[in-house]
Design an enzyme around this catalytic site. Sequence first.
Site, PDB file in Angstrom:
ATOM      1  N   TYR A  41       0.812  -1.212   0.000  1.00 22.91           N
ATOM      2  CA  TYR A  41       0.000   0.000   0.000  1.00 22.91           C
ATOM      3  C   TYR A  41       0.848   1.265   0.000  1.00 22.91           C
ATOM      4  O   TYR A  41       0.328   2.356  -0.233  1.00 22.91           O
ATOM      5  CB  TYR A  41      -0.921   0.015   1.221  1.00 22.91           C
ATOM      6  CG  TYR A  41      -2.184  -0.804   1.034  1.00 22.91           C
ATOM      7  CD1 TYR A  41      -2.116  -2.184   0.921  1.00 22.91           C
ATOM      8  CD2 TYR A  41      -3.426  -0.194   0.968  1.00 22.91           C
ATOM      9  CE1 TYR A  41      -3.261  -2.944   0.751  1.00 22.91           C
ATOM     10  CE2 TYR A  41      -4.583  -0.941   0.789  1.00 22.91           C
ATOM     11  CZ  TYR A  41      -4.499  -2.314   0.689  1.00 22.91           C
ATOM     12  OH  TYR A  41      -5.640  -3.052   0.520  1.00 22.91           O
TER      13      TYR A  41
ATOM     14  N   LYS B 281       3.739 -15.116   4.046  1.00 24.08           N
ATOM     15  CA  LYS B 281       4.026 -16.066   2.966  1.00 24.08           C
ATOM     16  C   LYS B 281       5.544 -16.151   2.901  1.00 24.08           C
ATOM     17  O   LYS B 281       6.166 -15.769   1.897  1.00 24.08           O
ATOM     18  CB  LYS B 281       3.382 -15.535   1.667  1.00 24.08           C
ATOM     19  CG  LYS B 281       3.504 -16.448   0.467  1.00 24.08           C
ATOM     20  CD  LYS B 281       2.566 -17.641   0.489  1.00 24.08           C
ATOM     21  CE  LYS B 281       2.840 -18.542  -0.690  1.00 24.08           C
ATOM     22  NZ  LYS B 281       2.055 -19.793  -0.662  1.00 24.08           N
TER      23      LYS B 281
ATOM     24  N   ASP C 104      -2.118 -18.610   2.477  1.00 24.39           N
ATOM     25  CA  ASP C 104      -3.037 -19.474   1.717  1.00 24.39           C
ATOM     26  C   ASP C 104      -3.646 -20.532   2.630  1.00 24.39           C
ATOM     27  O   ASP C 104      -4.853 -20.790   2.601  1.00 24.39           O
ATOM     28  CB  ASP C 104      -2.340 -20.093   0.489  1.00 24.39           C
ATOM     29  CG  ASP C 104      -0.968 -20.686   0.774  1.00 24.39           C
ATOM     30  OD1 ASP C 104      -0.449 -20.504   1.901  1.00 24.39           O
ATOM     31  OD2 ASP C 104      -0.410 -21.352  -0.129  1.00 24.39           O
TER      32      ASP C 104
ATOM     33  N   ASP D  41      -5.857  -6.941   4.358  1.00 27.48           N
ATOM     34  CA  ASP D  41      -7.021  -6.470   3.605  1.00 27.48           C
ATOM     35  C   ASP D  41      -7.847  -7.662   3.123  1.00 27.48           C
ATOM     36  O   ASP D  41      -9.056  -7.721   3.317  1.00 27.48           O
ATOM     37  CB  ASP D  41      -6.571  -5.629   2.410  1.00 27.48           C
ATOM     38  CG  ASP D  41      -7.748  -5.195   1.554  1.00 27.48           C
ATOM     39  OD1 ASP D  41      -8.736  -4.704   2.125  1.00 27.48           O
ATOM     40  OD2 ASP D  41      -7.693  -5.381   0.325  1.00 27.48           O
TER      41      ASP D  41
ATOM     42  N   ASP E 224     -11.805  -9.478   4.721  1.00 18.23           N
ATOM     43  CA  ASP E 224     -13.070  -9.702   4.014  1.00 18.23           C
ATOM     44  C   ASP E 224     -13.534 -11.146   4.247  1.00 18.23           C
ATOM     45  O   ASP E 224     -14.715 -11.410   4.480  1.00 18.23           O
ATOM     46  CB  ASP E 224     -12.930  -9.443   2.503  1.00 18.23           C
ATOM     47  CG  ASP E 224     -13.289  -8.004   2.122  1.00 18.23           C
ATOM     48  OD1 ASP E 224     -13.147  -7.109   2.988  1.00 18.23           O
ATOM     49  OD2 ASP E 224     -13.706  -7.769   0.969  1.00 18.23           O
TER      50      ASP E 224
HETATM   51  C1  IPM Z   1     -10.426  -1.608   3.412  1.00 14.14           C
HETATM   52  C2  IPM Z   1     -10.671  -1.182   2.002  1.00 14.14           C
HETATM   53  C3  IPM Z   1      -9.578  -0.226   1.552  1.00 14.14           C
HETATM   54  C4  IPM Z   1      -8.267  -0.971   1.617  1.00 14.14           C
HETATM   55  C5  IPM Z   1      -9.775   0.400   0.152  1.00 14.14           C
HETATM   56  C6  IPM Z   1     -11.092   1.108   0.042  1.00 14.14           C
HETATM   57  C7  IPM Z   1      -8.640   1.318  -0.213  1.00 14.14           C
HETATM   58  O1  IPM Z   1     -10.774  -2.277   1.160  1.00 14.14           O
HETATM   59  O2  IPM Z   1     -10.390  -0.736   4.293  1.00 14.14           O
HETATM   60  O3  IPM Z   1     -10.283  -2.805   3.669  1.00 14.14           O
HETATM   61  O4  IPM Z   1      -7.878  -1.648   0.659  1.00 14.14           O
HETATM   62  O5  IPM Z   1      -7.597  -0.879   2.655  1.00 14.14           O
HETATM   63 MN    MN Z   2     -10.660  -4.196   2.182  1.00 17.73          MN
END
Ligand code: IPM
Ligand code: MN
Length: 342
Positions: A132, A183, A216, A240, A244
């Site tokens: 990032y 990793k 993984d 990140d 999710d």
């Molecule tokens: C998160 C989001 C952000 C990230 C995006 C919107 C830049 O996906 O906060 O997880 O990748 O960090």
């Molecule tokens: Mn995200």
Amino acid sequence: MTYSLGVIGGDGIGPEVTQEALKAVEASGVDVATTFFDLGASRYLRTGDVLPESDLDSIRKLDAVLLGAIGPAIGSTDVPSGILERGLLLKLRFELDLYINHRPFRSPSPESGYVGKAVDMVVVRENTEGSYAGEGGILRRGTPHEVATQGSVNTRFGVERTIRYAFDLARSRKARHLTLVHKTNVLTFSGDLWQRTFDSVAEEYPDVETAYNHVDAACIYLVEAPERYDVIVTDNLFGDILTDLCGAISGGIGLAASGNLNPERTGPSLFEPVHGAAHDIVGTGRANPTAAILSAALMLNFLGEREAASRIEAALQPAPPVGLSTQDIGDWVAERIRHGNN
Ligand code: IPM
Ligand code: MN
């Protein structure tokens, strides 16, 4: 005590869910003076501004920031991908040195977890480095010989402060268990730095049990055996992606809250749902404000308002009845914060 609170509703469902989070804060009785910042896609399209210095200066003076969501609709051609993400959200993370992304996951009940497995864990995501950081570039763009590089920046300082935060957090929890996810078998440079830093800090925390998983494999374990995890510490990009997945296995991304923290408190920390702007459901009342409300609870907890934070969390146990709209969920939660859970 009145806290100065910045509110960035942002894009898509961001403003809708943030409004419900503010209702919860108000119901908790904690005094906040709110300043609304018009930042995100609509400001950018109107004026070309992403995050002007004057806004950033005002934000620096606040006690905390509550953010809804940032990002244009997928496929939108008005705002090129990355402009708002890099220029606004990541810029805030970097400029305010919000080096910890603290993302807790707790399924509301064992049955609501994926295949009936309860989830109770926190992912500590490094938040200012890795891929990032913005290292790299494109050469000979648009030619047959073009080259794109996107480096991952890992400093001993940045890695160590993240790992220390994770060990302190693990020590404060019942299970006292910390897993490094990386990793290291392929990313032998950054992985080596992470692993050595992890091992040396671990010596100062003999009371915390440790483990290591490749990222993984961690994806399989999270789905099949999430009880393996208490606290995970990992780099920015792995964090990140994993968060999710953690959202999905712990009751849905609509419940996942996060705190972008500056643990030294040299400036405000920023609290936001893990989910995005979800442009497809704007204005339908279908956005679940739970993640935004829980992010507000994380914020109050970080500000030291622990009792108010627990009341907000308790108000969401059990989860709101299904079928309620965004606003109705906000009202339902606010009512329970004010009058208890009955
Ligand atoms: C998160 C989001 C952000 C990230 C995006 C919107 C830049 O996906 O906060 O997880 O990748 O960090
Ligand atoms: Mn995200």
